[in-house]
Design an enzyme around this catalytic site. Structure first.
Site, PDB file in Angstrom:
ATOM      1  N   ILE A  18       1.212 -27.017  48.917  1.00 18.86           N
ATOM      2  CA  ILE A  18       0.775 -25.966  49.848  1.00 18.86           C
ATOM      3  C   ILE A  18       0.660 -26.488  51.275  1.00 18.86           C
ATOM      4  CG2 ILE A  18      -0.423 -24.574  48.122  1.00 18.86           C
ATOM      5  CD1 ILE A  18      -3.030 -25.935  48.933  1.00 18.86           C
ATOM      6  N   GLY A  19       0.988 -27.737  51.495  1.00 18.31           N
ATOM      7  CA  GLY A  19       0.922 -28.288  52.843  1.00 18.31           C
ATOM      8  C   GLY A  19       1.196 -29.761  52.828  1.00 18.31           C
ATOM      9  N   VAL A  26      -0.300 -31.941  50.169  1.00 19.00           N
ATOM     10  CA  VAL A  26      -1.456 -31.251  49.604  1.00 19.00           C
ATOM     11  C   VAL A  26      -0.955 -30.277  48.545  1.00 19.00           C
ATOM     12  CG1 VAL A  26      -3.454 -29.784  50.055  1.00 19.00           C
ATOM     13  CG2 VAL A  26      -2.731 -31.462  51.764  1.00 19.00           C
ATOM     14  N   ASP A 138      -9.126 -35.796  65.167  1.00 27.02           N
ATOM     15  CA  ASP A 138      -7.813 -35.191  64.947  1.00 27.02           C
ATOM     16  C   ASP A 138      -7.924 -33.676  64.873  1.00 27.02           C
ATOM     17  OD1 ASP A 138      -5.059 -35.351  64.676  1.00 27.02           O
ATOM     18  OD2 ASP A 138      -5.106 -35.546  62.497  1.00 27.02           O
TER      19      ASP A 138
END
Length: 496
Positions: A18-19, A26, A138
């Site tokens: 999903i990422g 992920v 970040d």
């Protein structure tokens, strides 16, 4: 692509990616033991079999888990456990059905109200992190997740030293973009709390403007050069968010507000706050943290994190919580702010800080606000300029913010009602001032003058203000002001 047969620790079934990015992938996964959906980050290890870099990647995963253990906040993604499988680390985390803010603004820039709502939530989590001594380092749209109901959470804590999206490899190659870097970090300095404030400001800027505050560059090196200079493109679509953005994006770290102040100002700007959207307290354990377990740990997930699967769609209002919980949050917040901040609100524009001296009277009006000085529910700058009289013609004709500030002080202390009309509603509400308290303050002074006027950015002016009291005492203070144009007239919107 579904990966039905792949399991981690014979407990977590990987469903779909999903990422991800340069640091890992992920996955959406199923915790078959607890029968719940989780997100699992698979950290990628260096392909060159460098033992030092491999060990560093593993330590980074452990560090992220430990940082997550220090910060329990409903607007930060919870890390449940860190595992080692297939000779690499895996982080088991809370799953939030959502899109990243980067994806959302890539599809369509956010409205100012949407940006304010997201910013209020994320600044709450970051303020909690800062109180716990944690710098995110970040903050960027890709690390902010937004669900369909408007719930926003920040993820990816744990980078020990990062330059925004920039990663210097062993060969000196730069991967990613420095679009959200604070200038000092772009120049190689360590990121601190003020750097997080800048990065969040750059993120909200990008949400409404559709691009980085540094503009667009053909390559990361050129963008890094722009970032190191701190020169930004003034926002054009941010509306009432503009003054706060300019302060957050100040070149000098000392001129930026704290994250607590950012959160408070964003909540003032909310046009339709939900009952549960007050400042949220972060839980910070007093004792030294134990080592993160190498087997899955059962962690209680905040209620806001228990979101059922929904299909992607348009952004909506924030999730509401019960009135009892809202009142409890407010009570906790008051206690935290009294302990953490321990300072009175700043005075109105042109007023020296409250302090004991032979030339000053008792405390300034801002420390004892009038019972009628209730802030406006929506303290944004007026939509039309105040009536212009001959006495204010010099202010109206000022071409720069510096000229306008000098002209403003030329009205004081004699033409108070005219000067009062050159303060925005947002300024008056933030200082809890009325015309009566404003006049009461200036009644103590016979003269005021301005010197050392300099402009440090669009609408940002630093100047030395000298006050002469009626008793003959003299006092000089240096302040930084943010001015905005309303109907072609410069007005003072904030003072620090």
């Amino acid at each position: 692509m579904l990966v039905e047969s792949r399991r981690i620790r014979d407990r977590y079934r990987l469903l779909e990616p999903i990422g991800g990015g340069a640091m890992g992938t992920v996955w959406r996964a199923q915790d078959e033991k607890l029968d719940r959906t989780v997100a699992i980050k698979e950290l990628l290890l260096p392909q060159d079999h460098d033992e030092h870099r491999t060990e560093e990647a593993k330590n980074r995963a452990m560090r992220e888990a430990r940082i997550a253990a220090r910060l329990q906040h409903s607007r930060a993604i919870t890390v449940f456990a860190v595992l080692e499988e297939e000779d690499r680390p895996w982080l088991v985390m809370e799953y939030l059905p959502s899109k990243s803010l980067a994806v959302m603004i890539g599809e369509e820039p956010a409205t100012v109200d949407d940006a304010i709502r997201v910013g209020a939530q994320i600044s709450s989590a970051l303020a909690g992190a800062h109180r716990a001594g944690i710098v995110h380092r970040d903050v960027k749209p890709a690390n902010i997740l937004v669900s369909e109901d408007g719930t926003a959470k920040i993820t990816d804590f744990g980078i020990s030293r990062a330059i925004g999206d920039v990663k210097l490899t062993a060969t000196g190659e730069i991967a990613g973009t420095p679009a959200y870097l604070a200038p000092e970090v772009a120049r190689g300095e360590d990121a601190d709390f003020a750097a997080d404030v800048f990065s969040l400001g750059a993120t909200l800027y990008a949400a409404v403007e559709g691009q980085s505050p540094y503009g667009v560059a053909d390559n990361p090196i050129a963008l890094l050069y722009k970032a190191s200079s701190g020169e930004i493109v003034p926002p054009e679509k941010a509306g009432p968010l503009t003054p706060l953005l300019l302060r957050m994006l100040a070149t000098e770290p000392a001129e930026r507000p704290s994250m607590d102040e950012v959160e408070q100002e964003l909540r003032v700007l909310l046009t339709d706050p939900e009952p549960g959207e007050s400042v949220l307290a972060a839980t910070v354990p007093d004792a030294e943290l134990p080592a993160v377990p190498t087997v899955p740990a059962v962690v209680s997930v905040p209620a806001a994190g228990e979101v059922t699967k929904v299909s992607p769609g348009a952004r909506k209002g924030l999730i509401a919580v019960g009135a009892g919980a809202a009142l409890l949050c407010v009570a906790v917040v008051v206690a935290i702010l009294l302990v953490v901040r321990q300072k009175p609100p700043q005075d109105n524009a042109a007023a020296p800080p409250s302090q004991e001296s032979s030339s000053s009277a008792s405390a300034t009006p801002s420390t004892t606000p009038s019972p009628t000085a209730t802030p406006s529910p929506t303290p944004t700058p007026a939509t039309s300029a105040p009536p212009i009289s001959p006495t204010v013609s010099t202010v109206a004709s000022a071409k720069t913010a510096g000229e306008a500030l000098t002209s403003y002080y030329s009205l004081l202390p004699g033409k108070l009602s005219t000067a009062w009309n050159l303060l925005t509603d947002h300024f008056k509400a933030s200082k809890r001032q009325t015309l009566s308290t404003y006049e009461g303050f200036w009644s103590k002074y016979s003269k005021v003058s301005v010197s050392n006027v300099s402009e440090s950015g669009p609408g940002r002016v630093t100047a030395s203000i000298t006050y002469v009291s009626k008793s003959g005492g003299t006092e000089t203070n240096t302040n930084t002001f943010t001015l905005v144009q309303v109907g072609g007239v410069w007005m003072i919107d904030s003072q620090s």
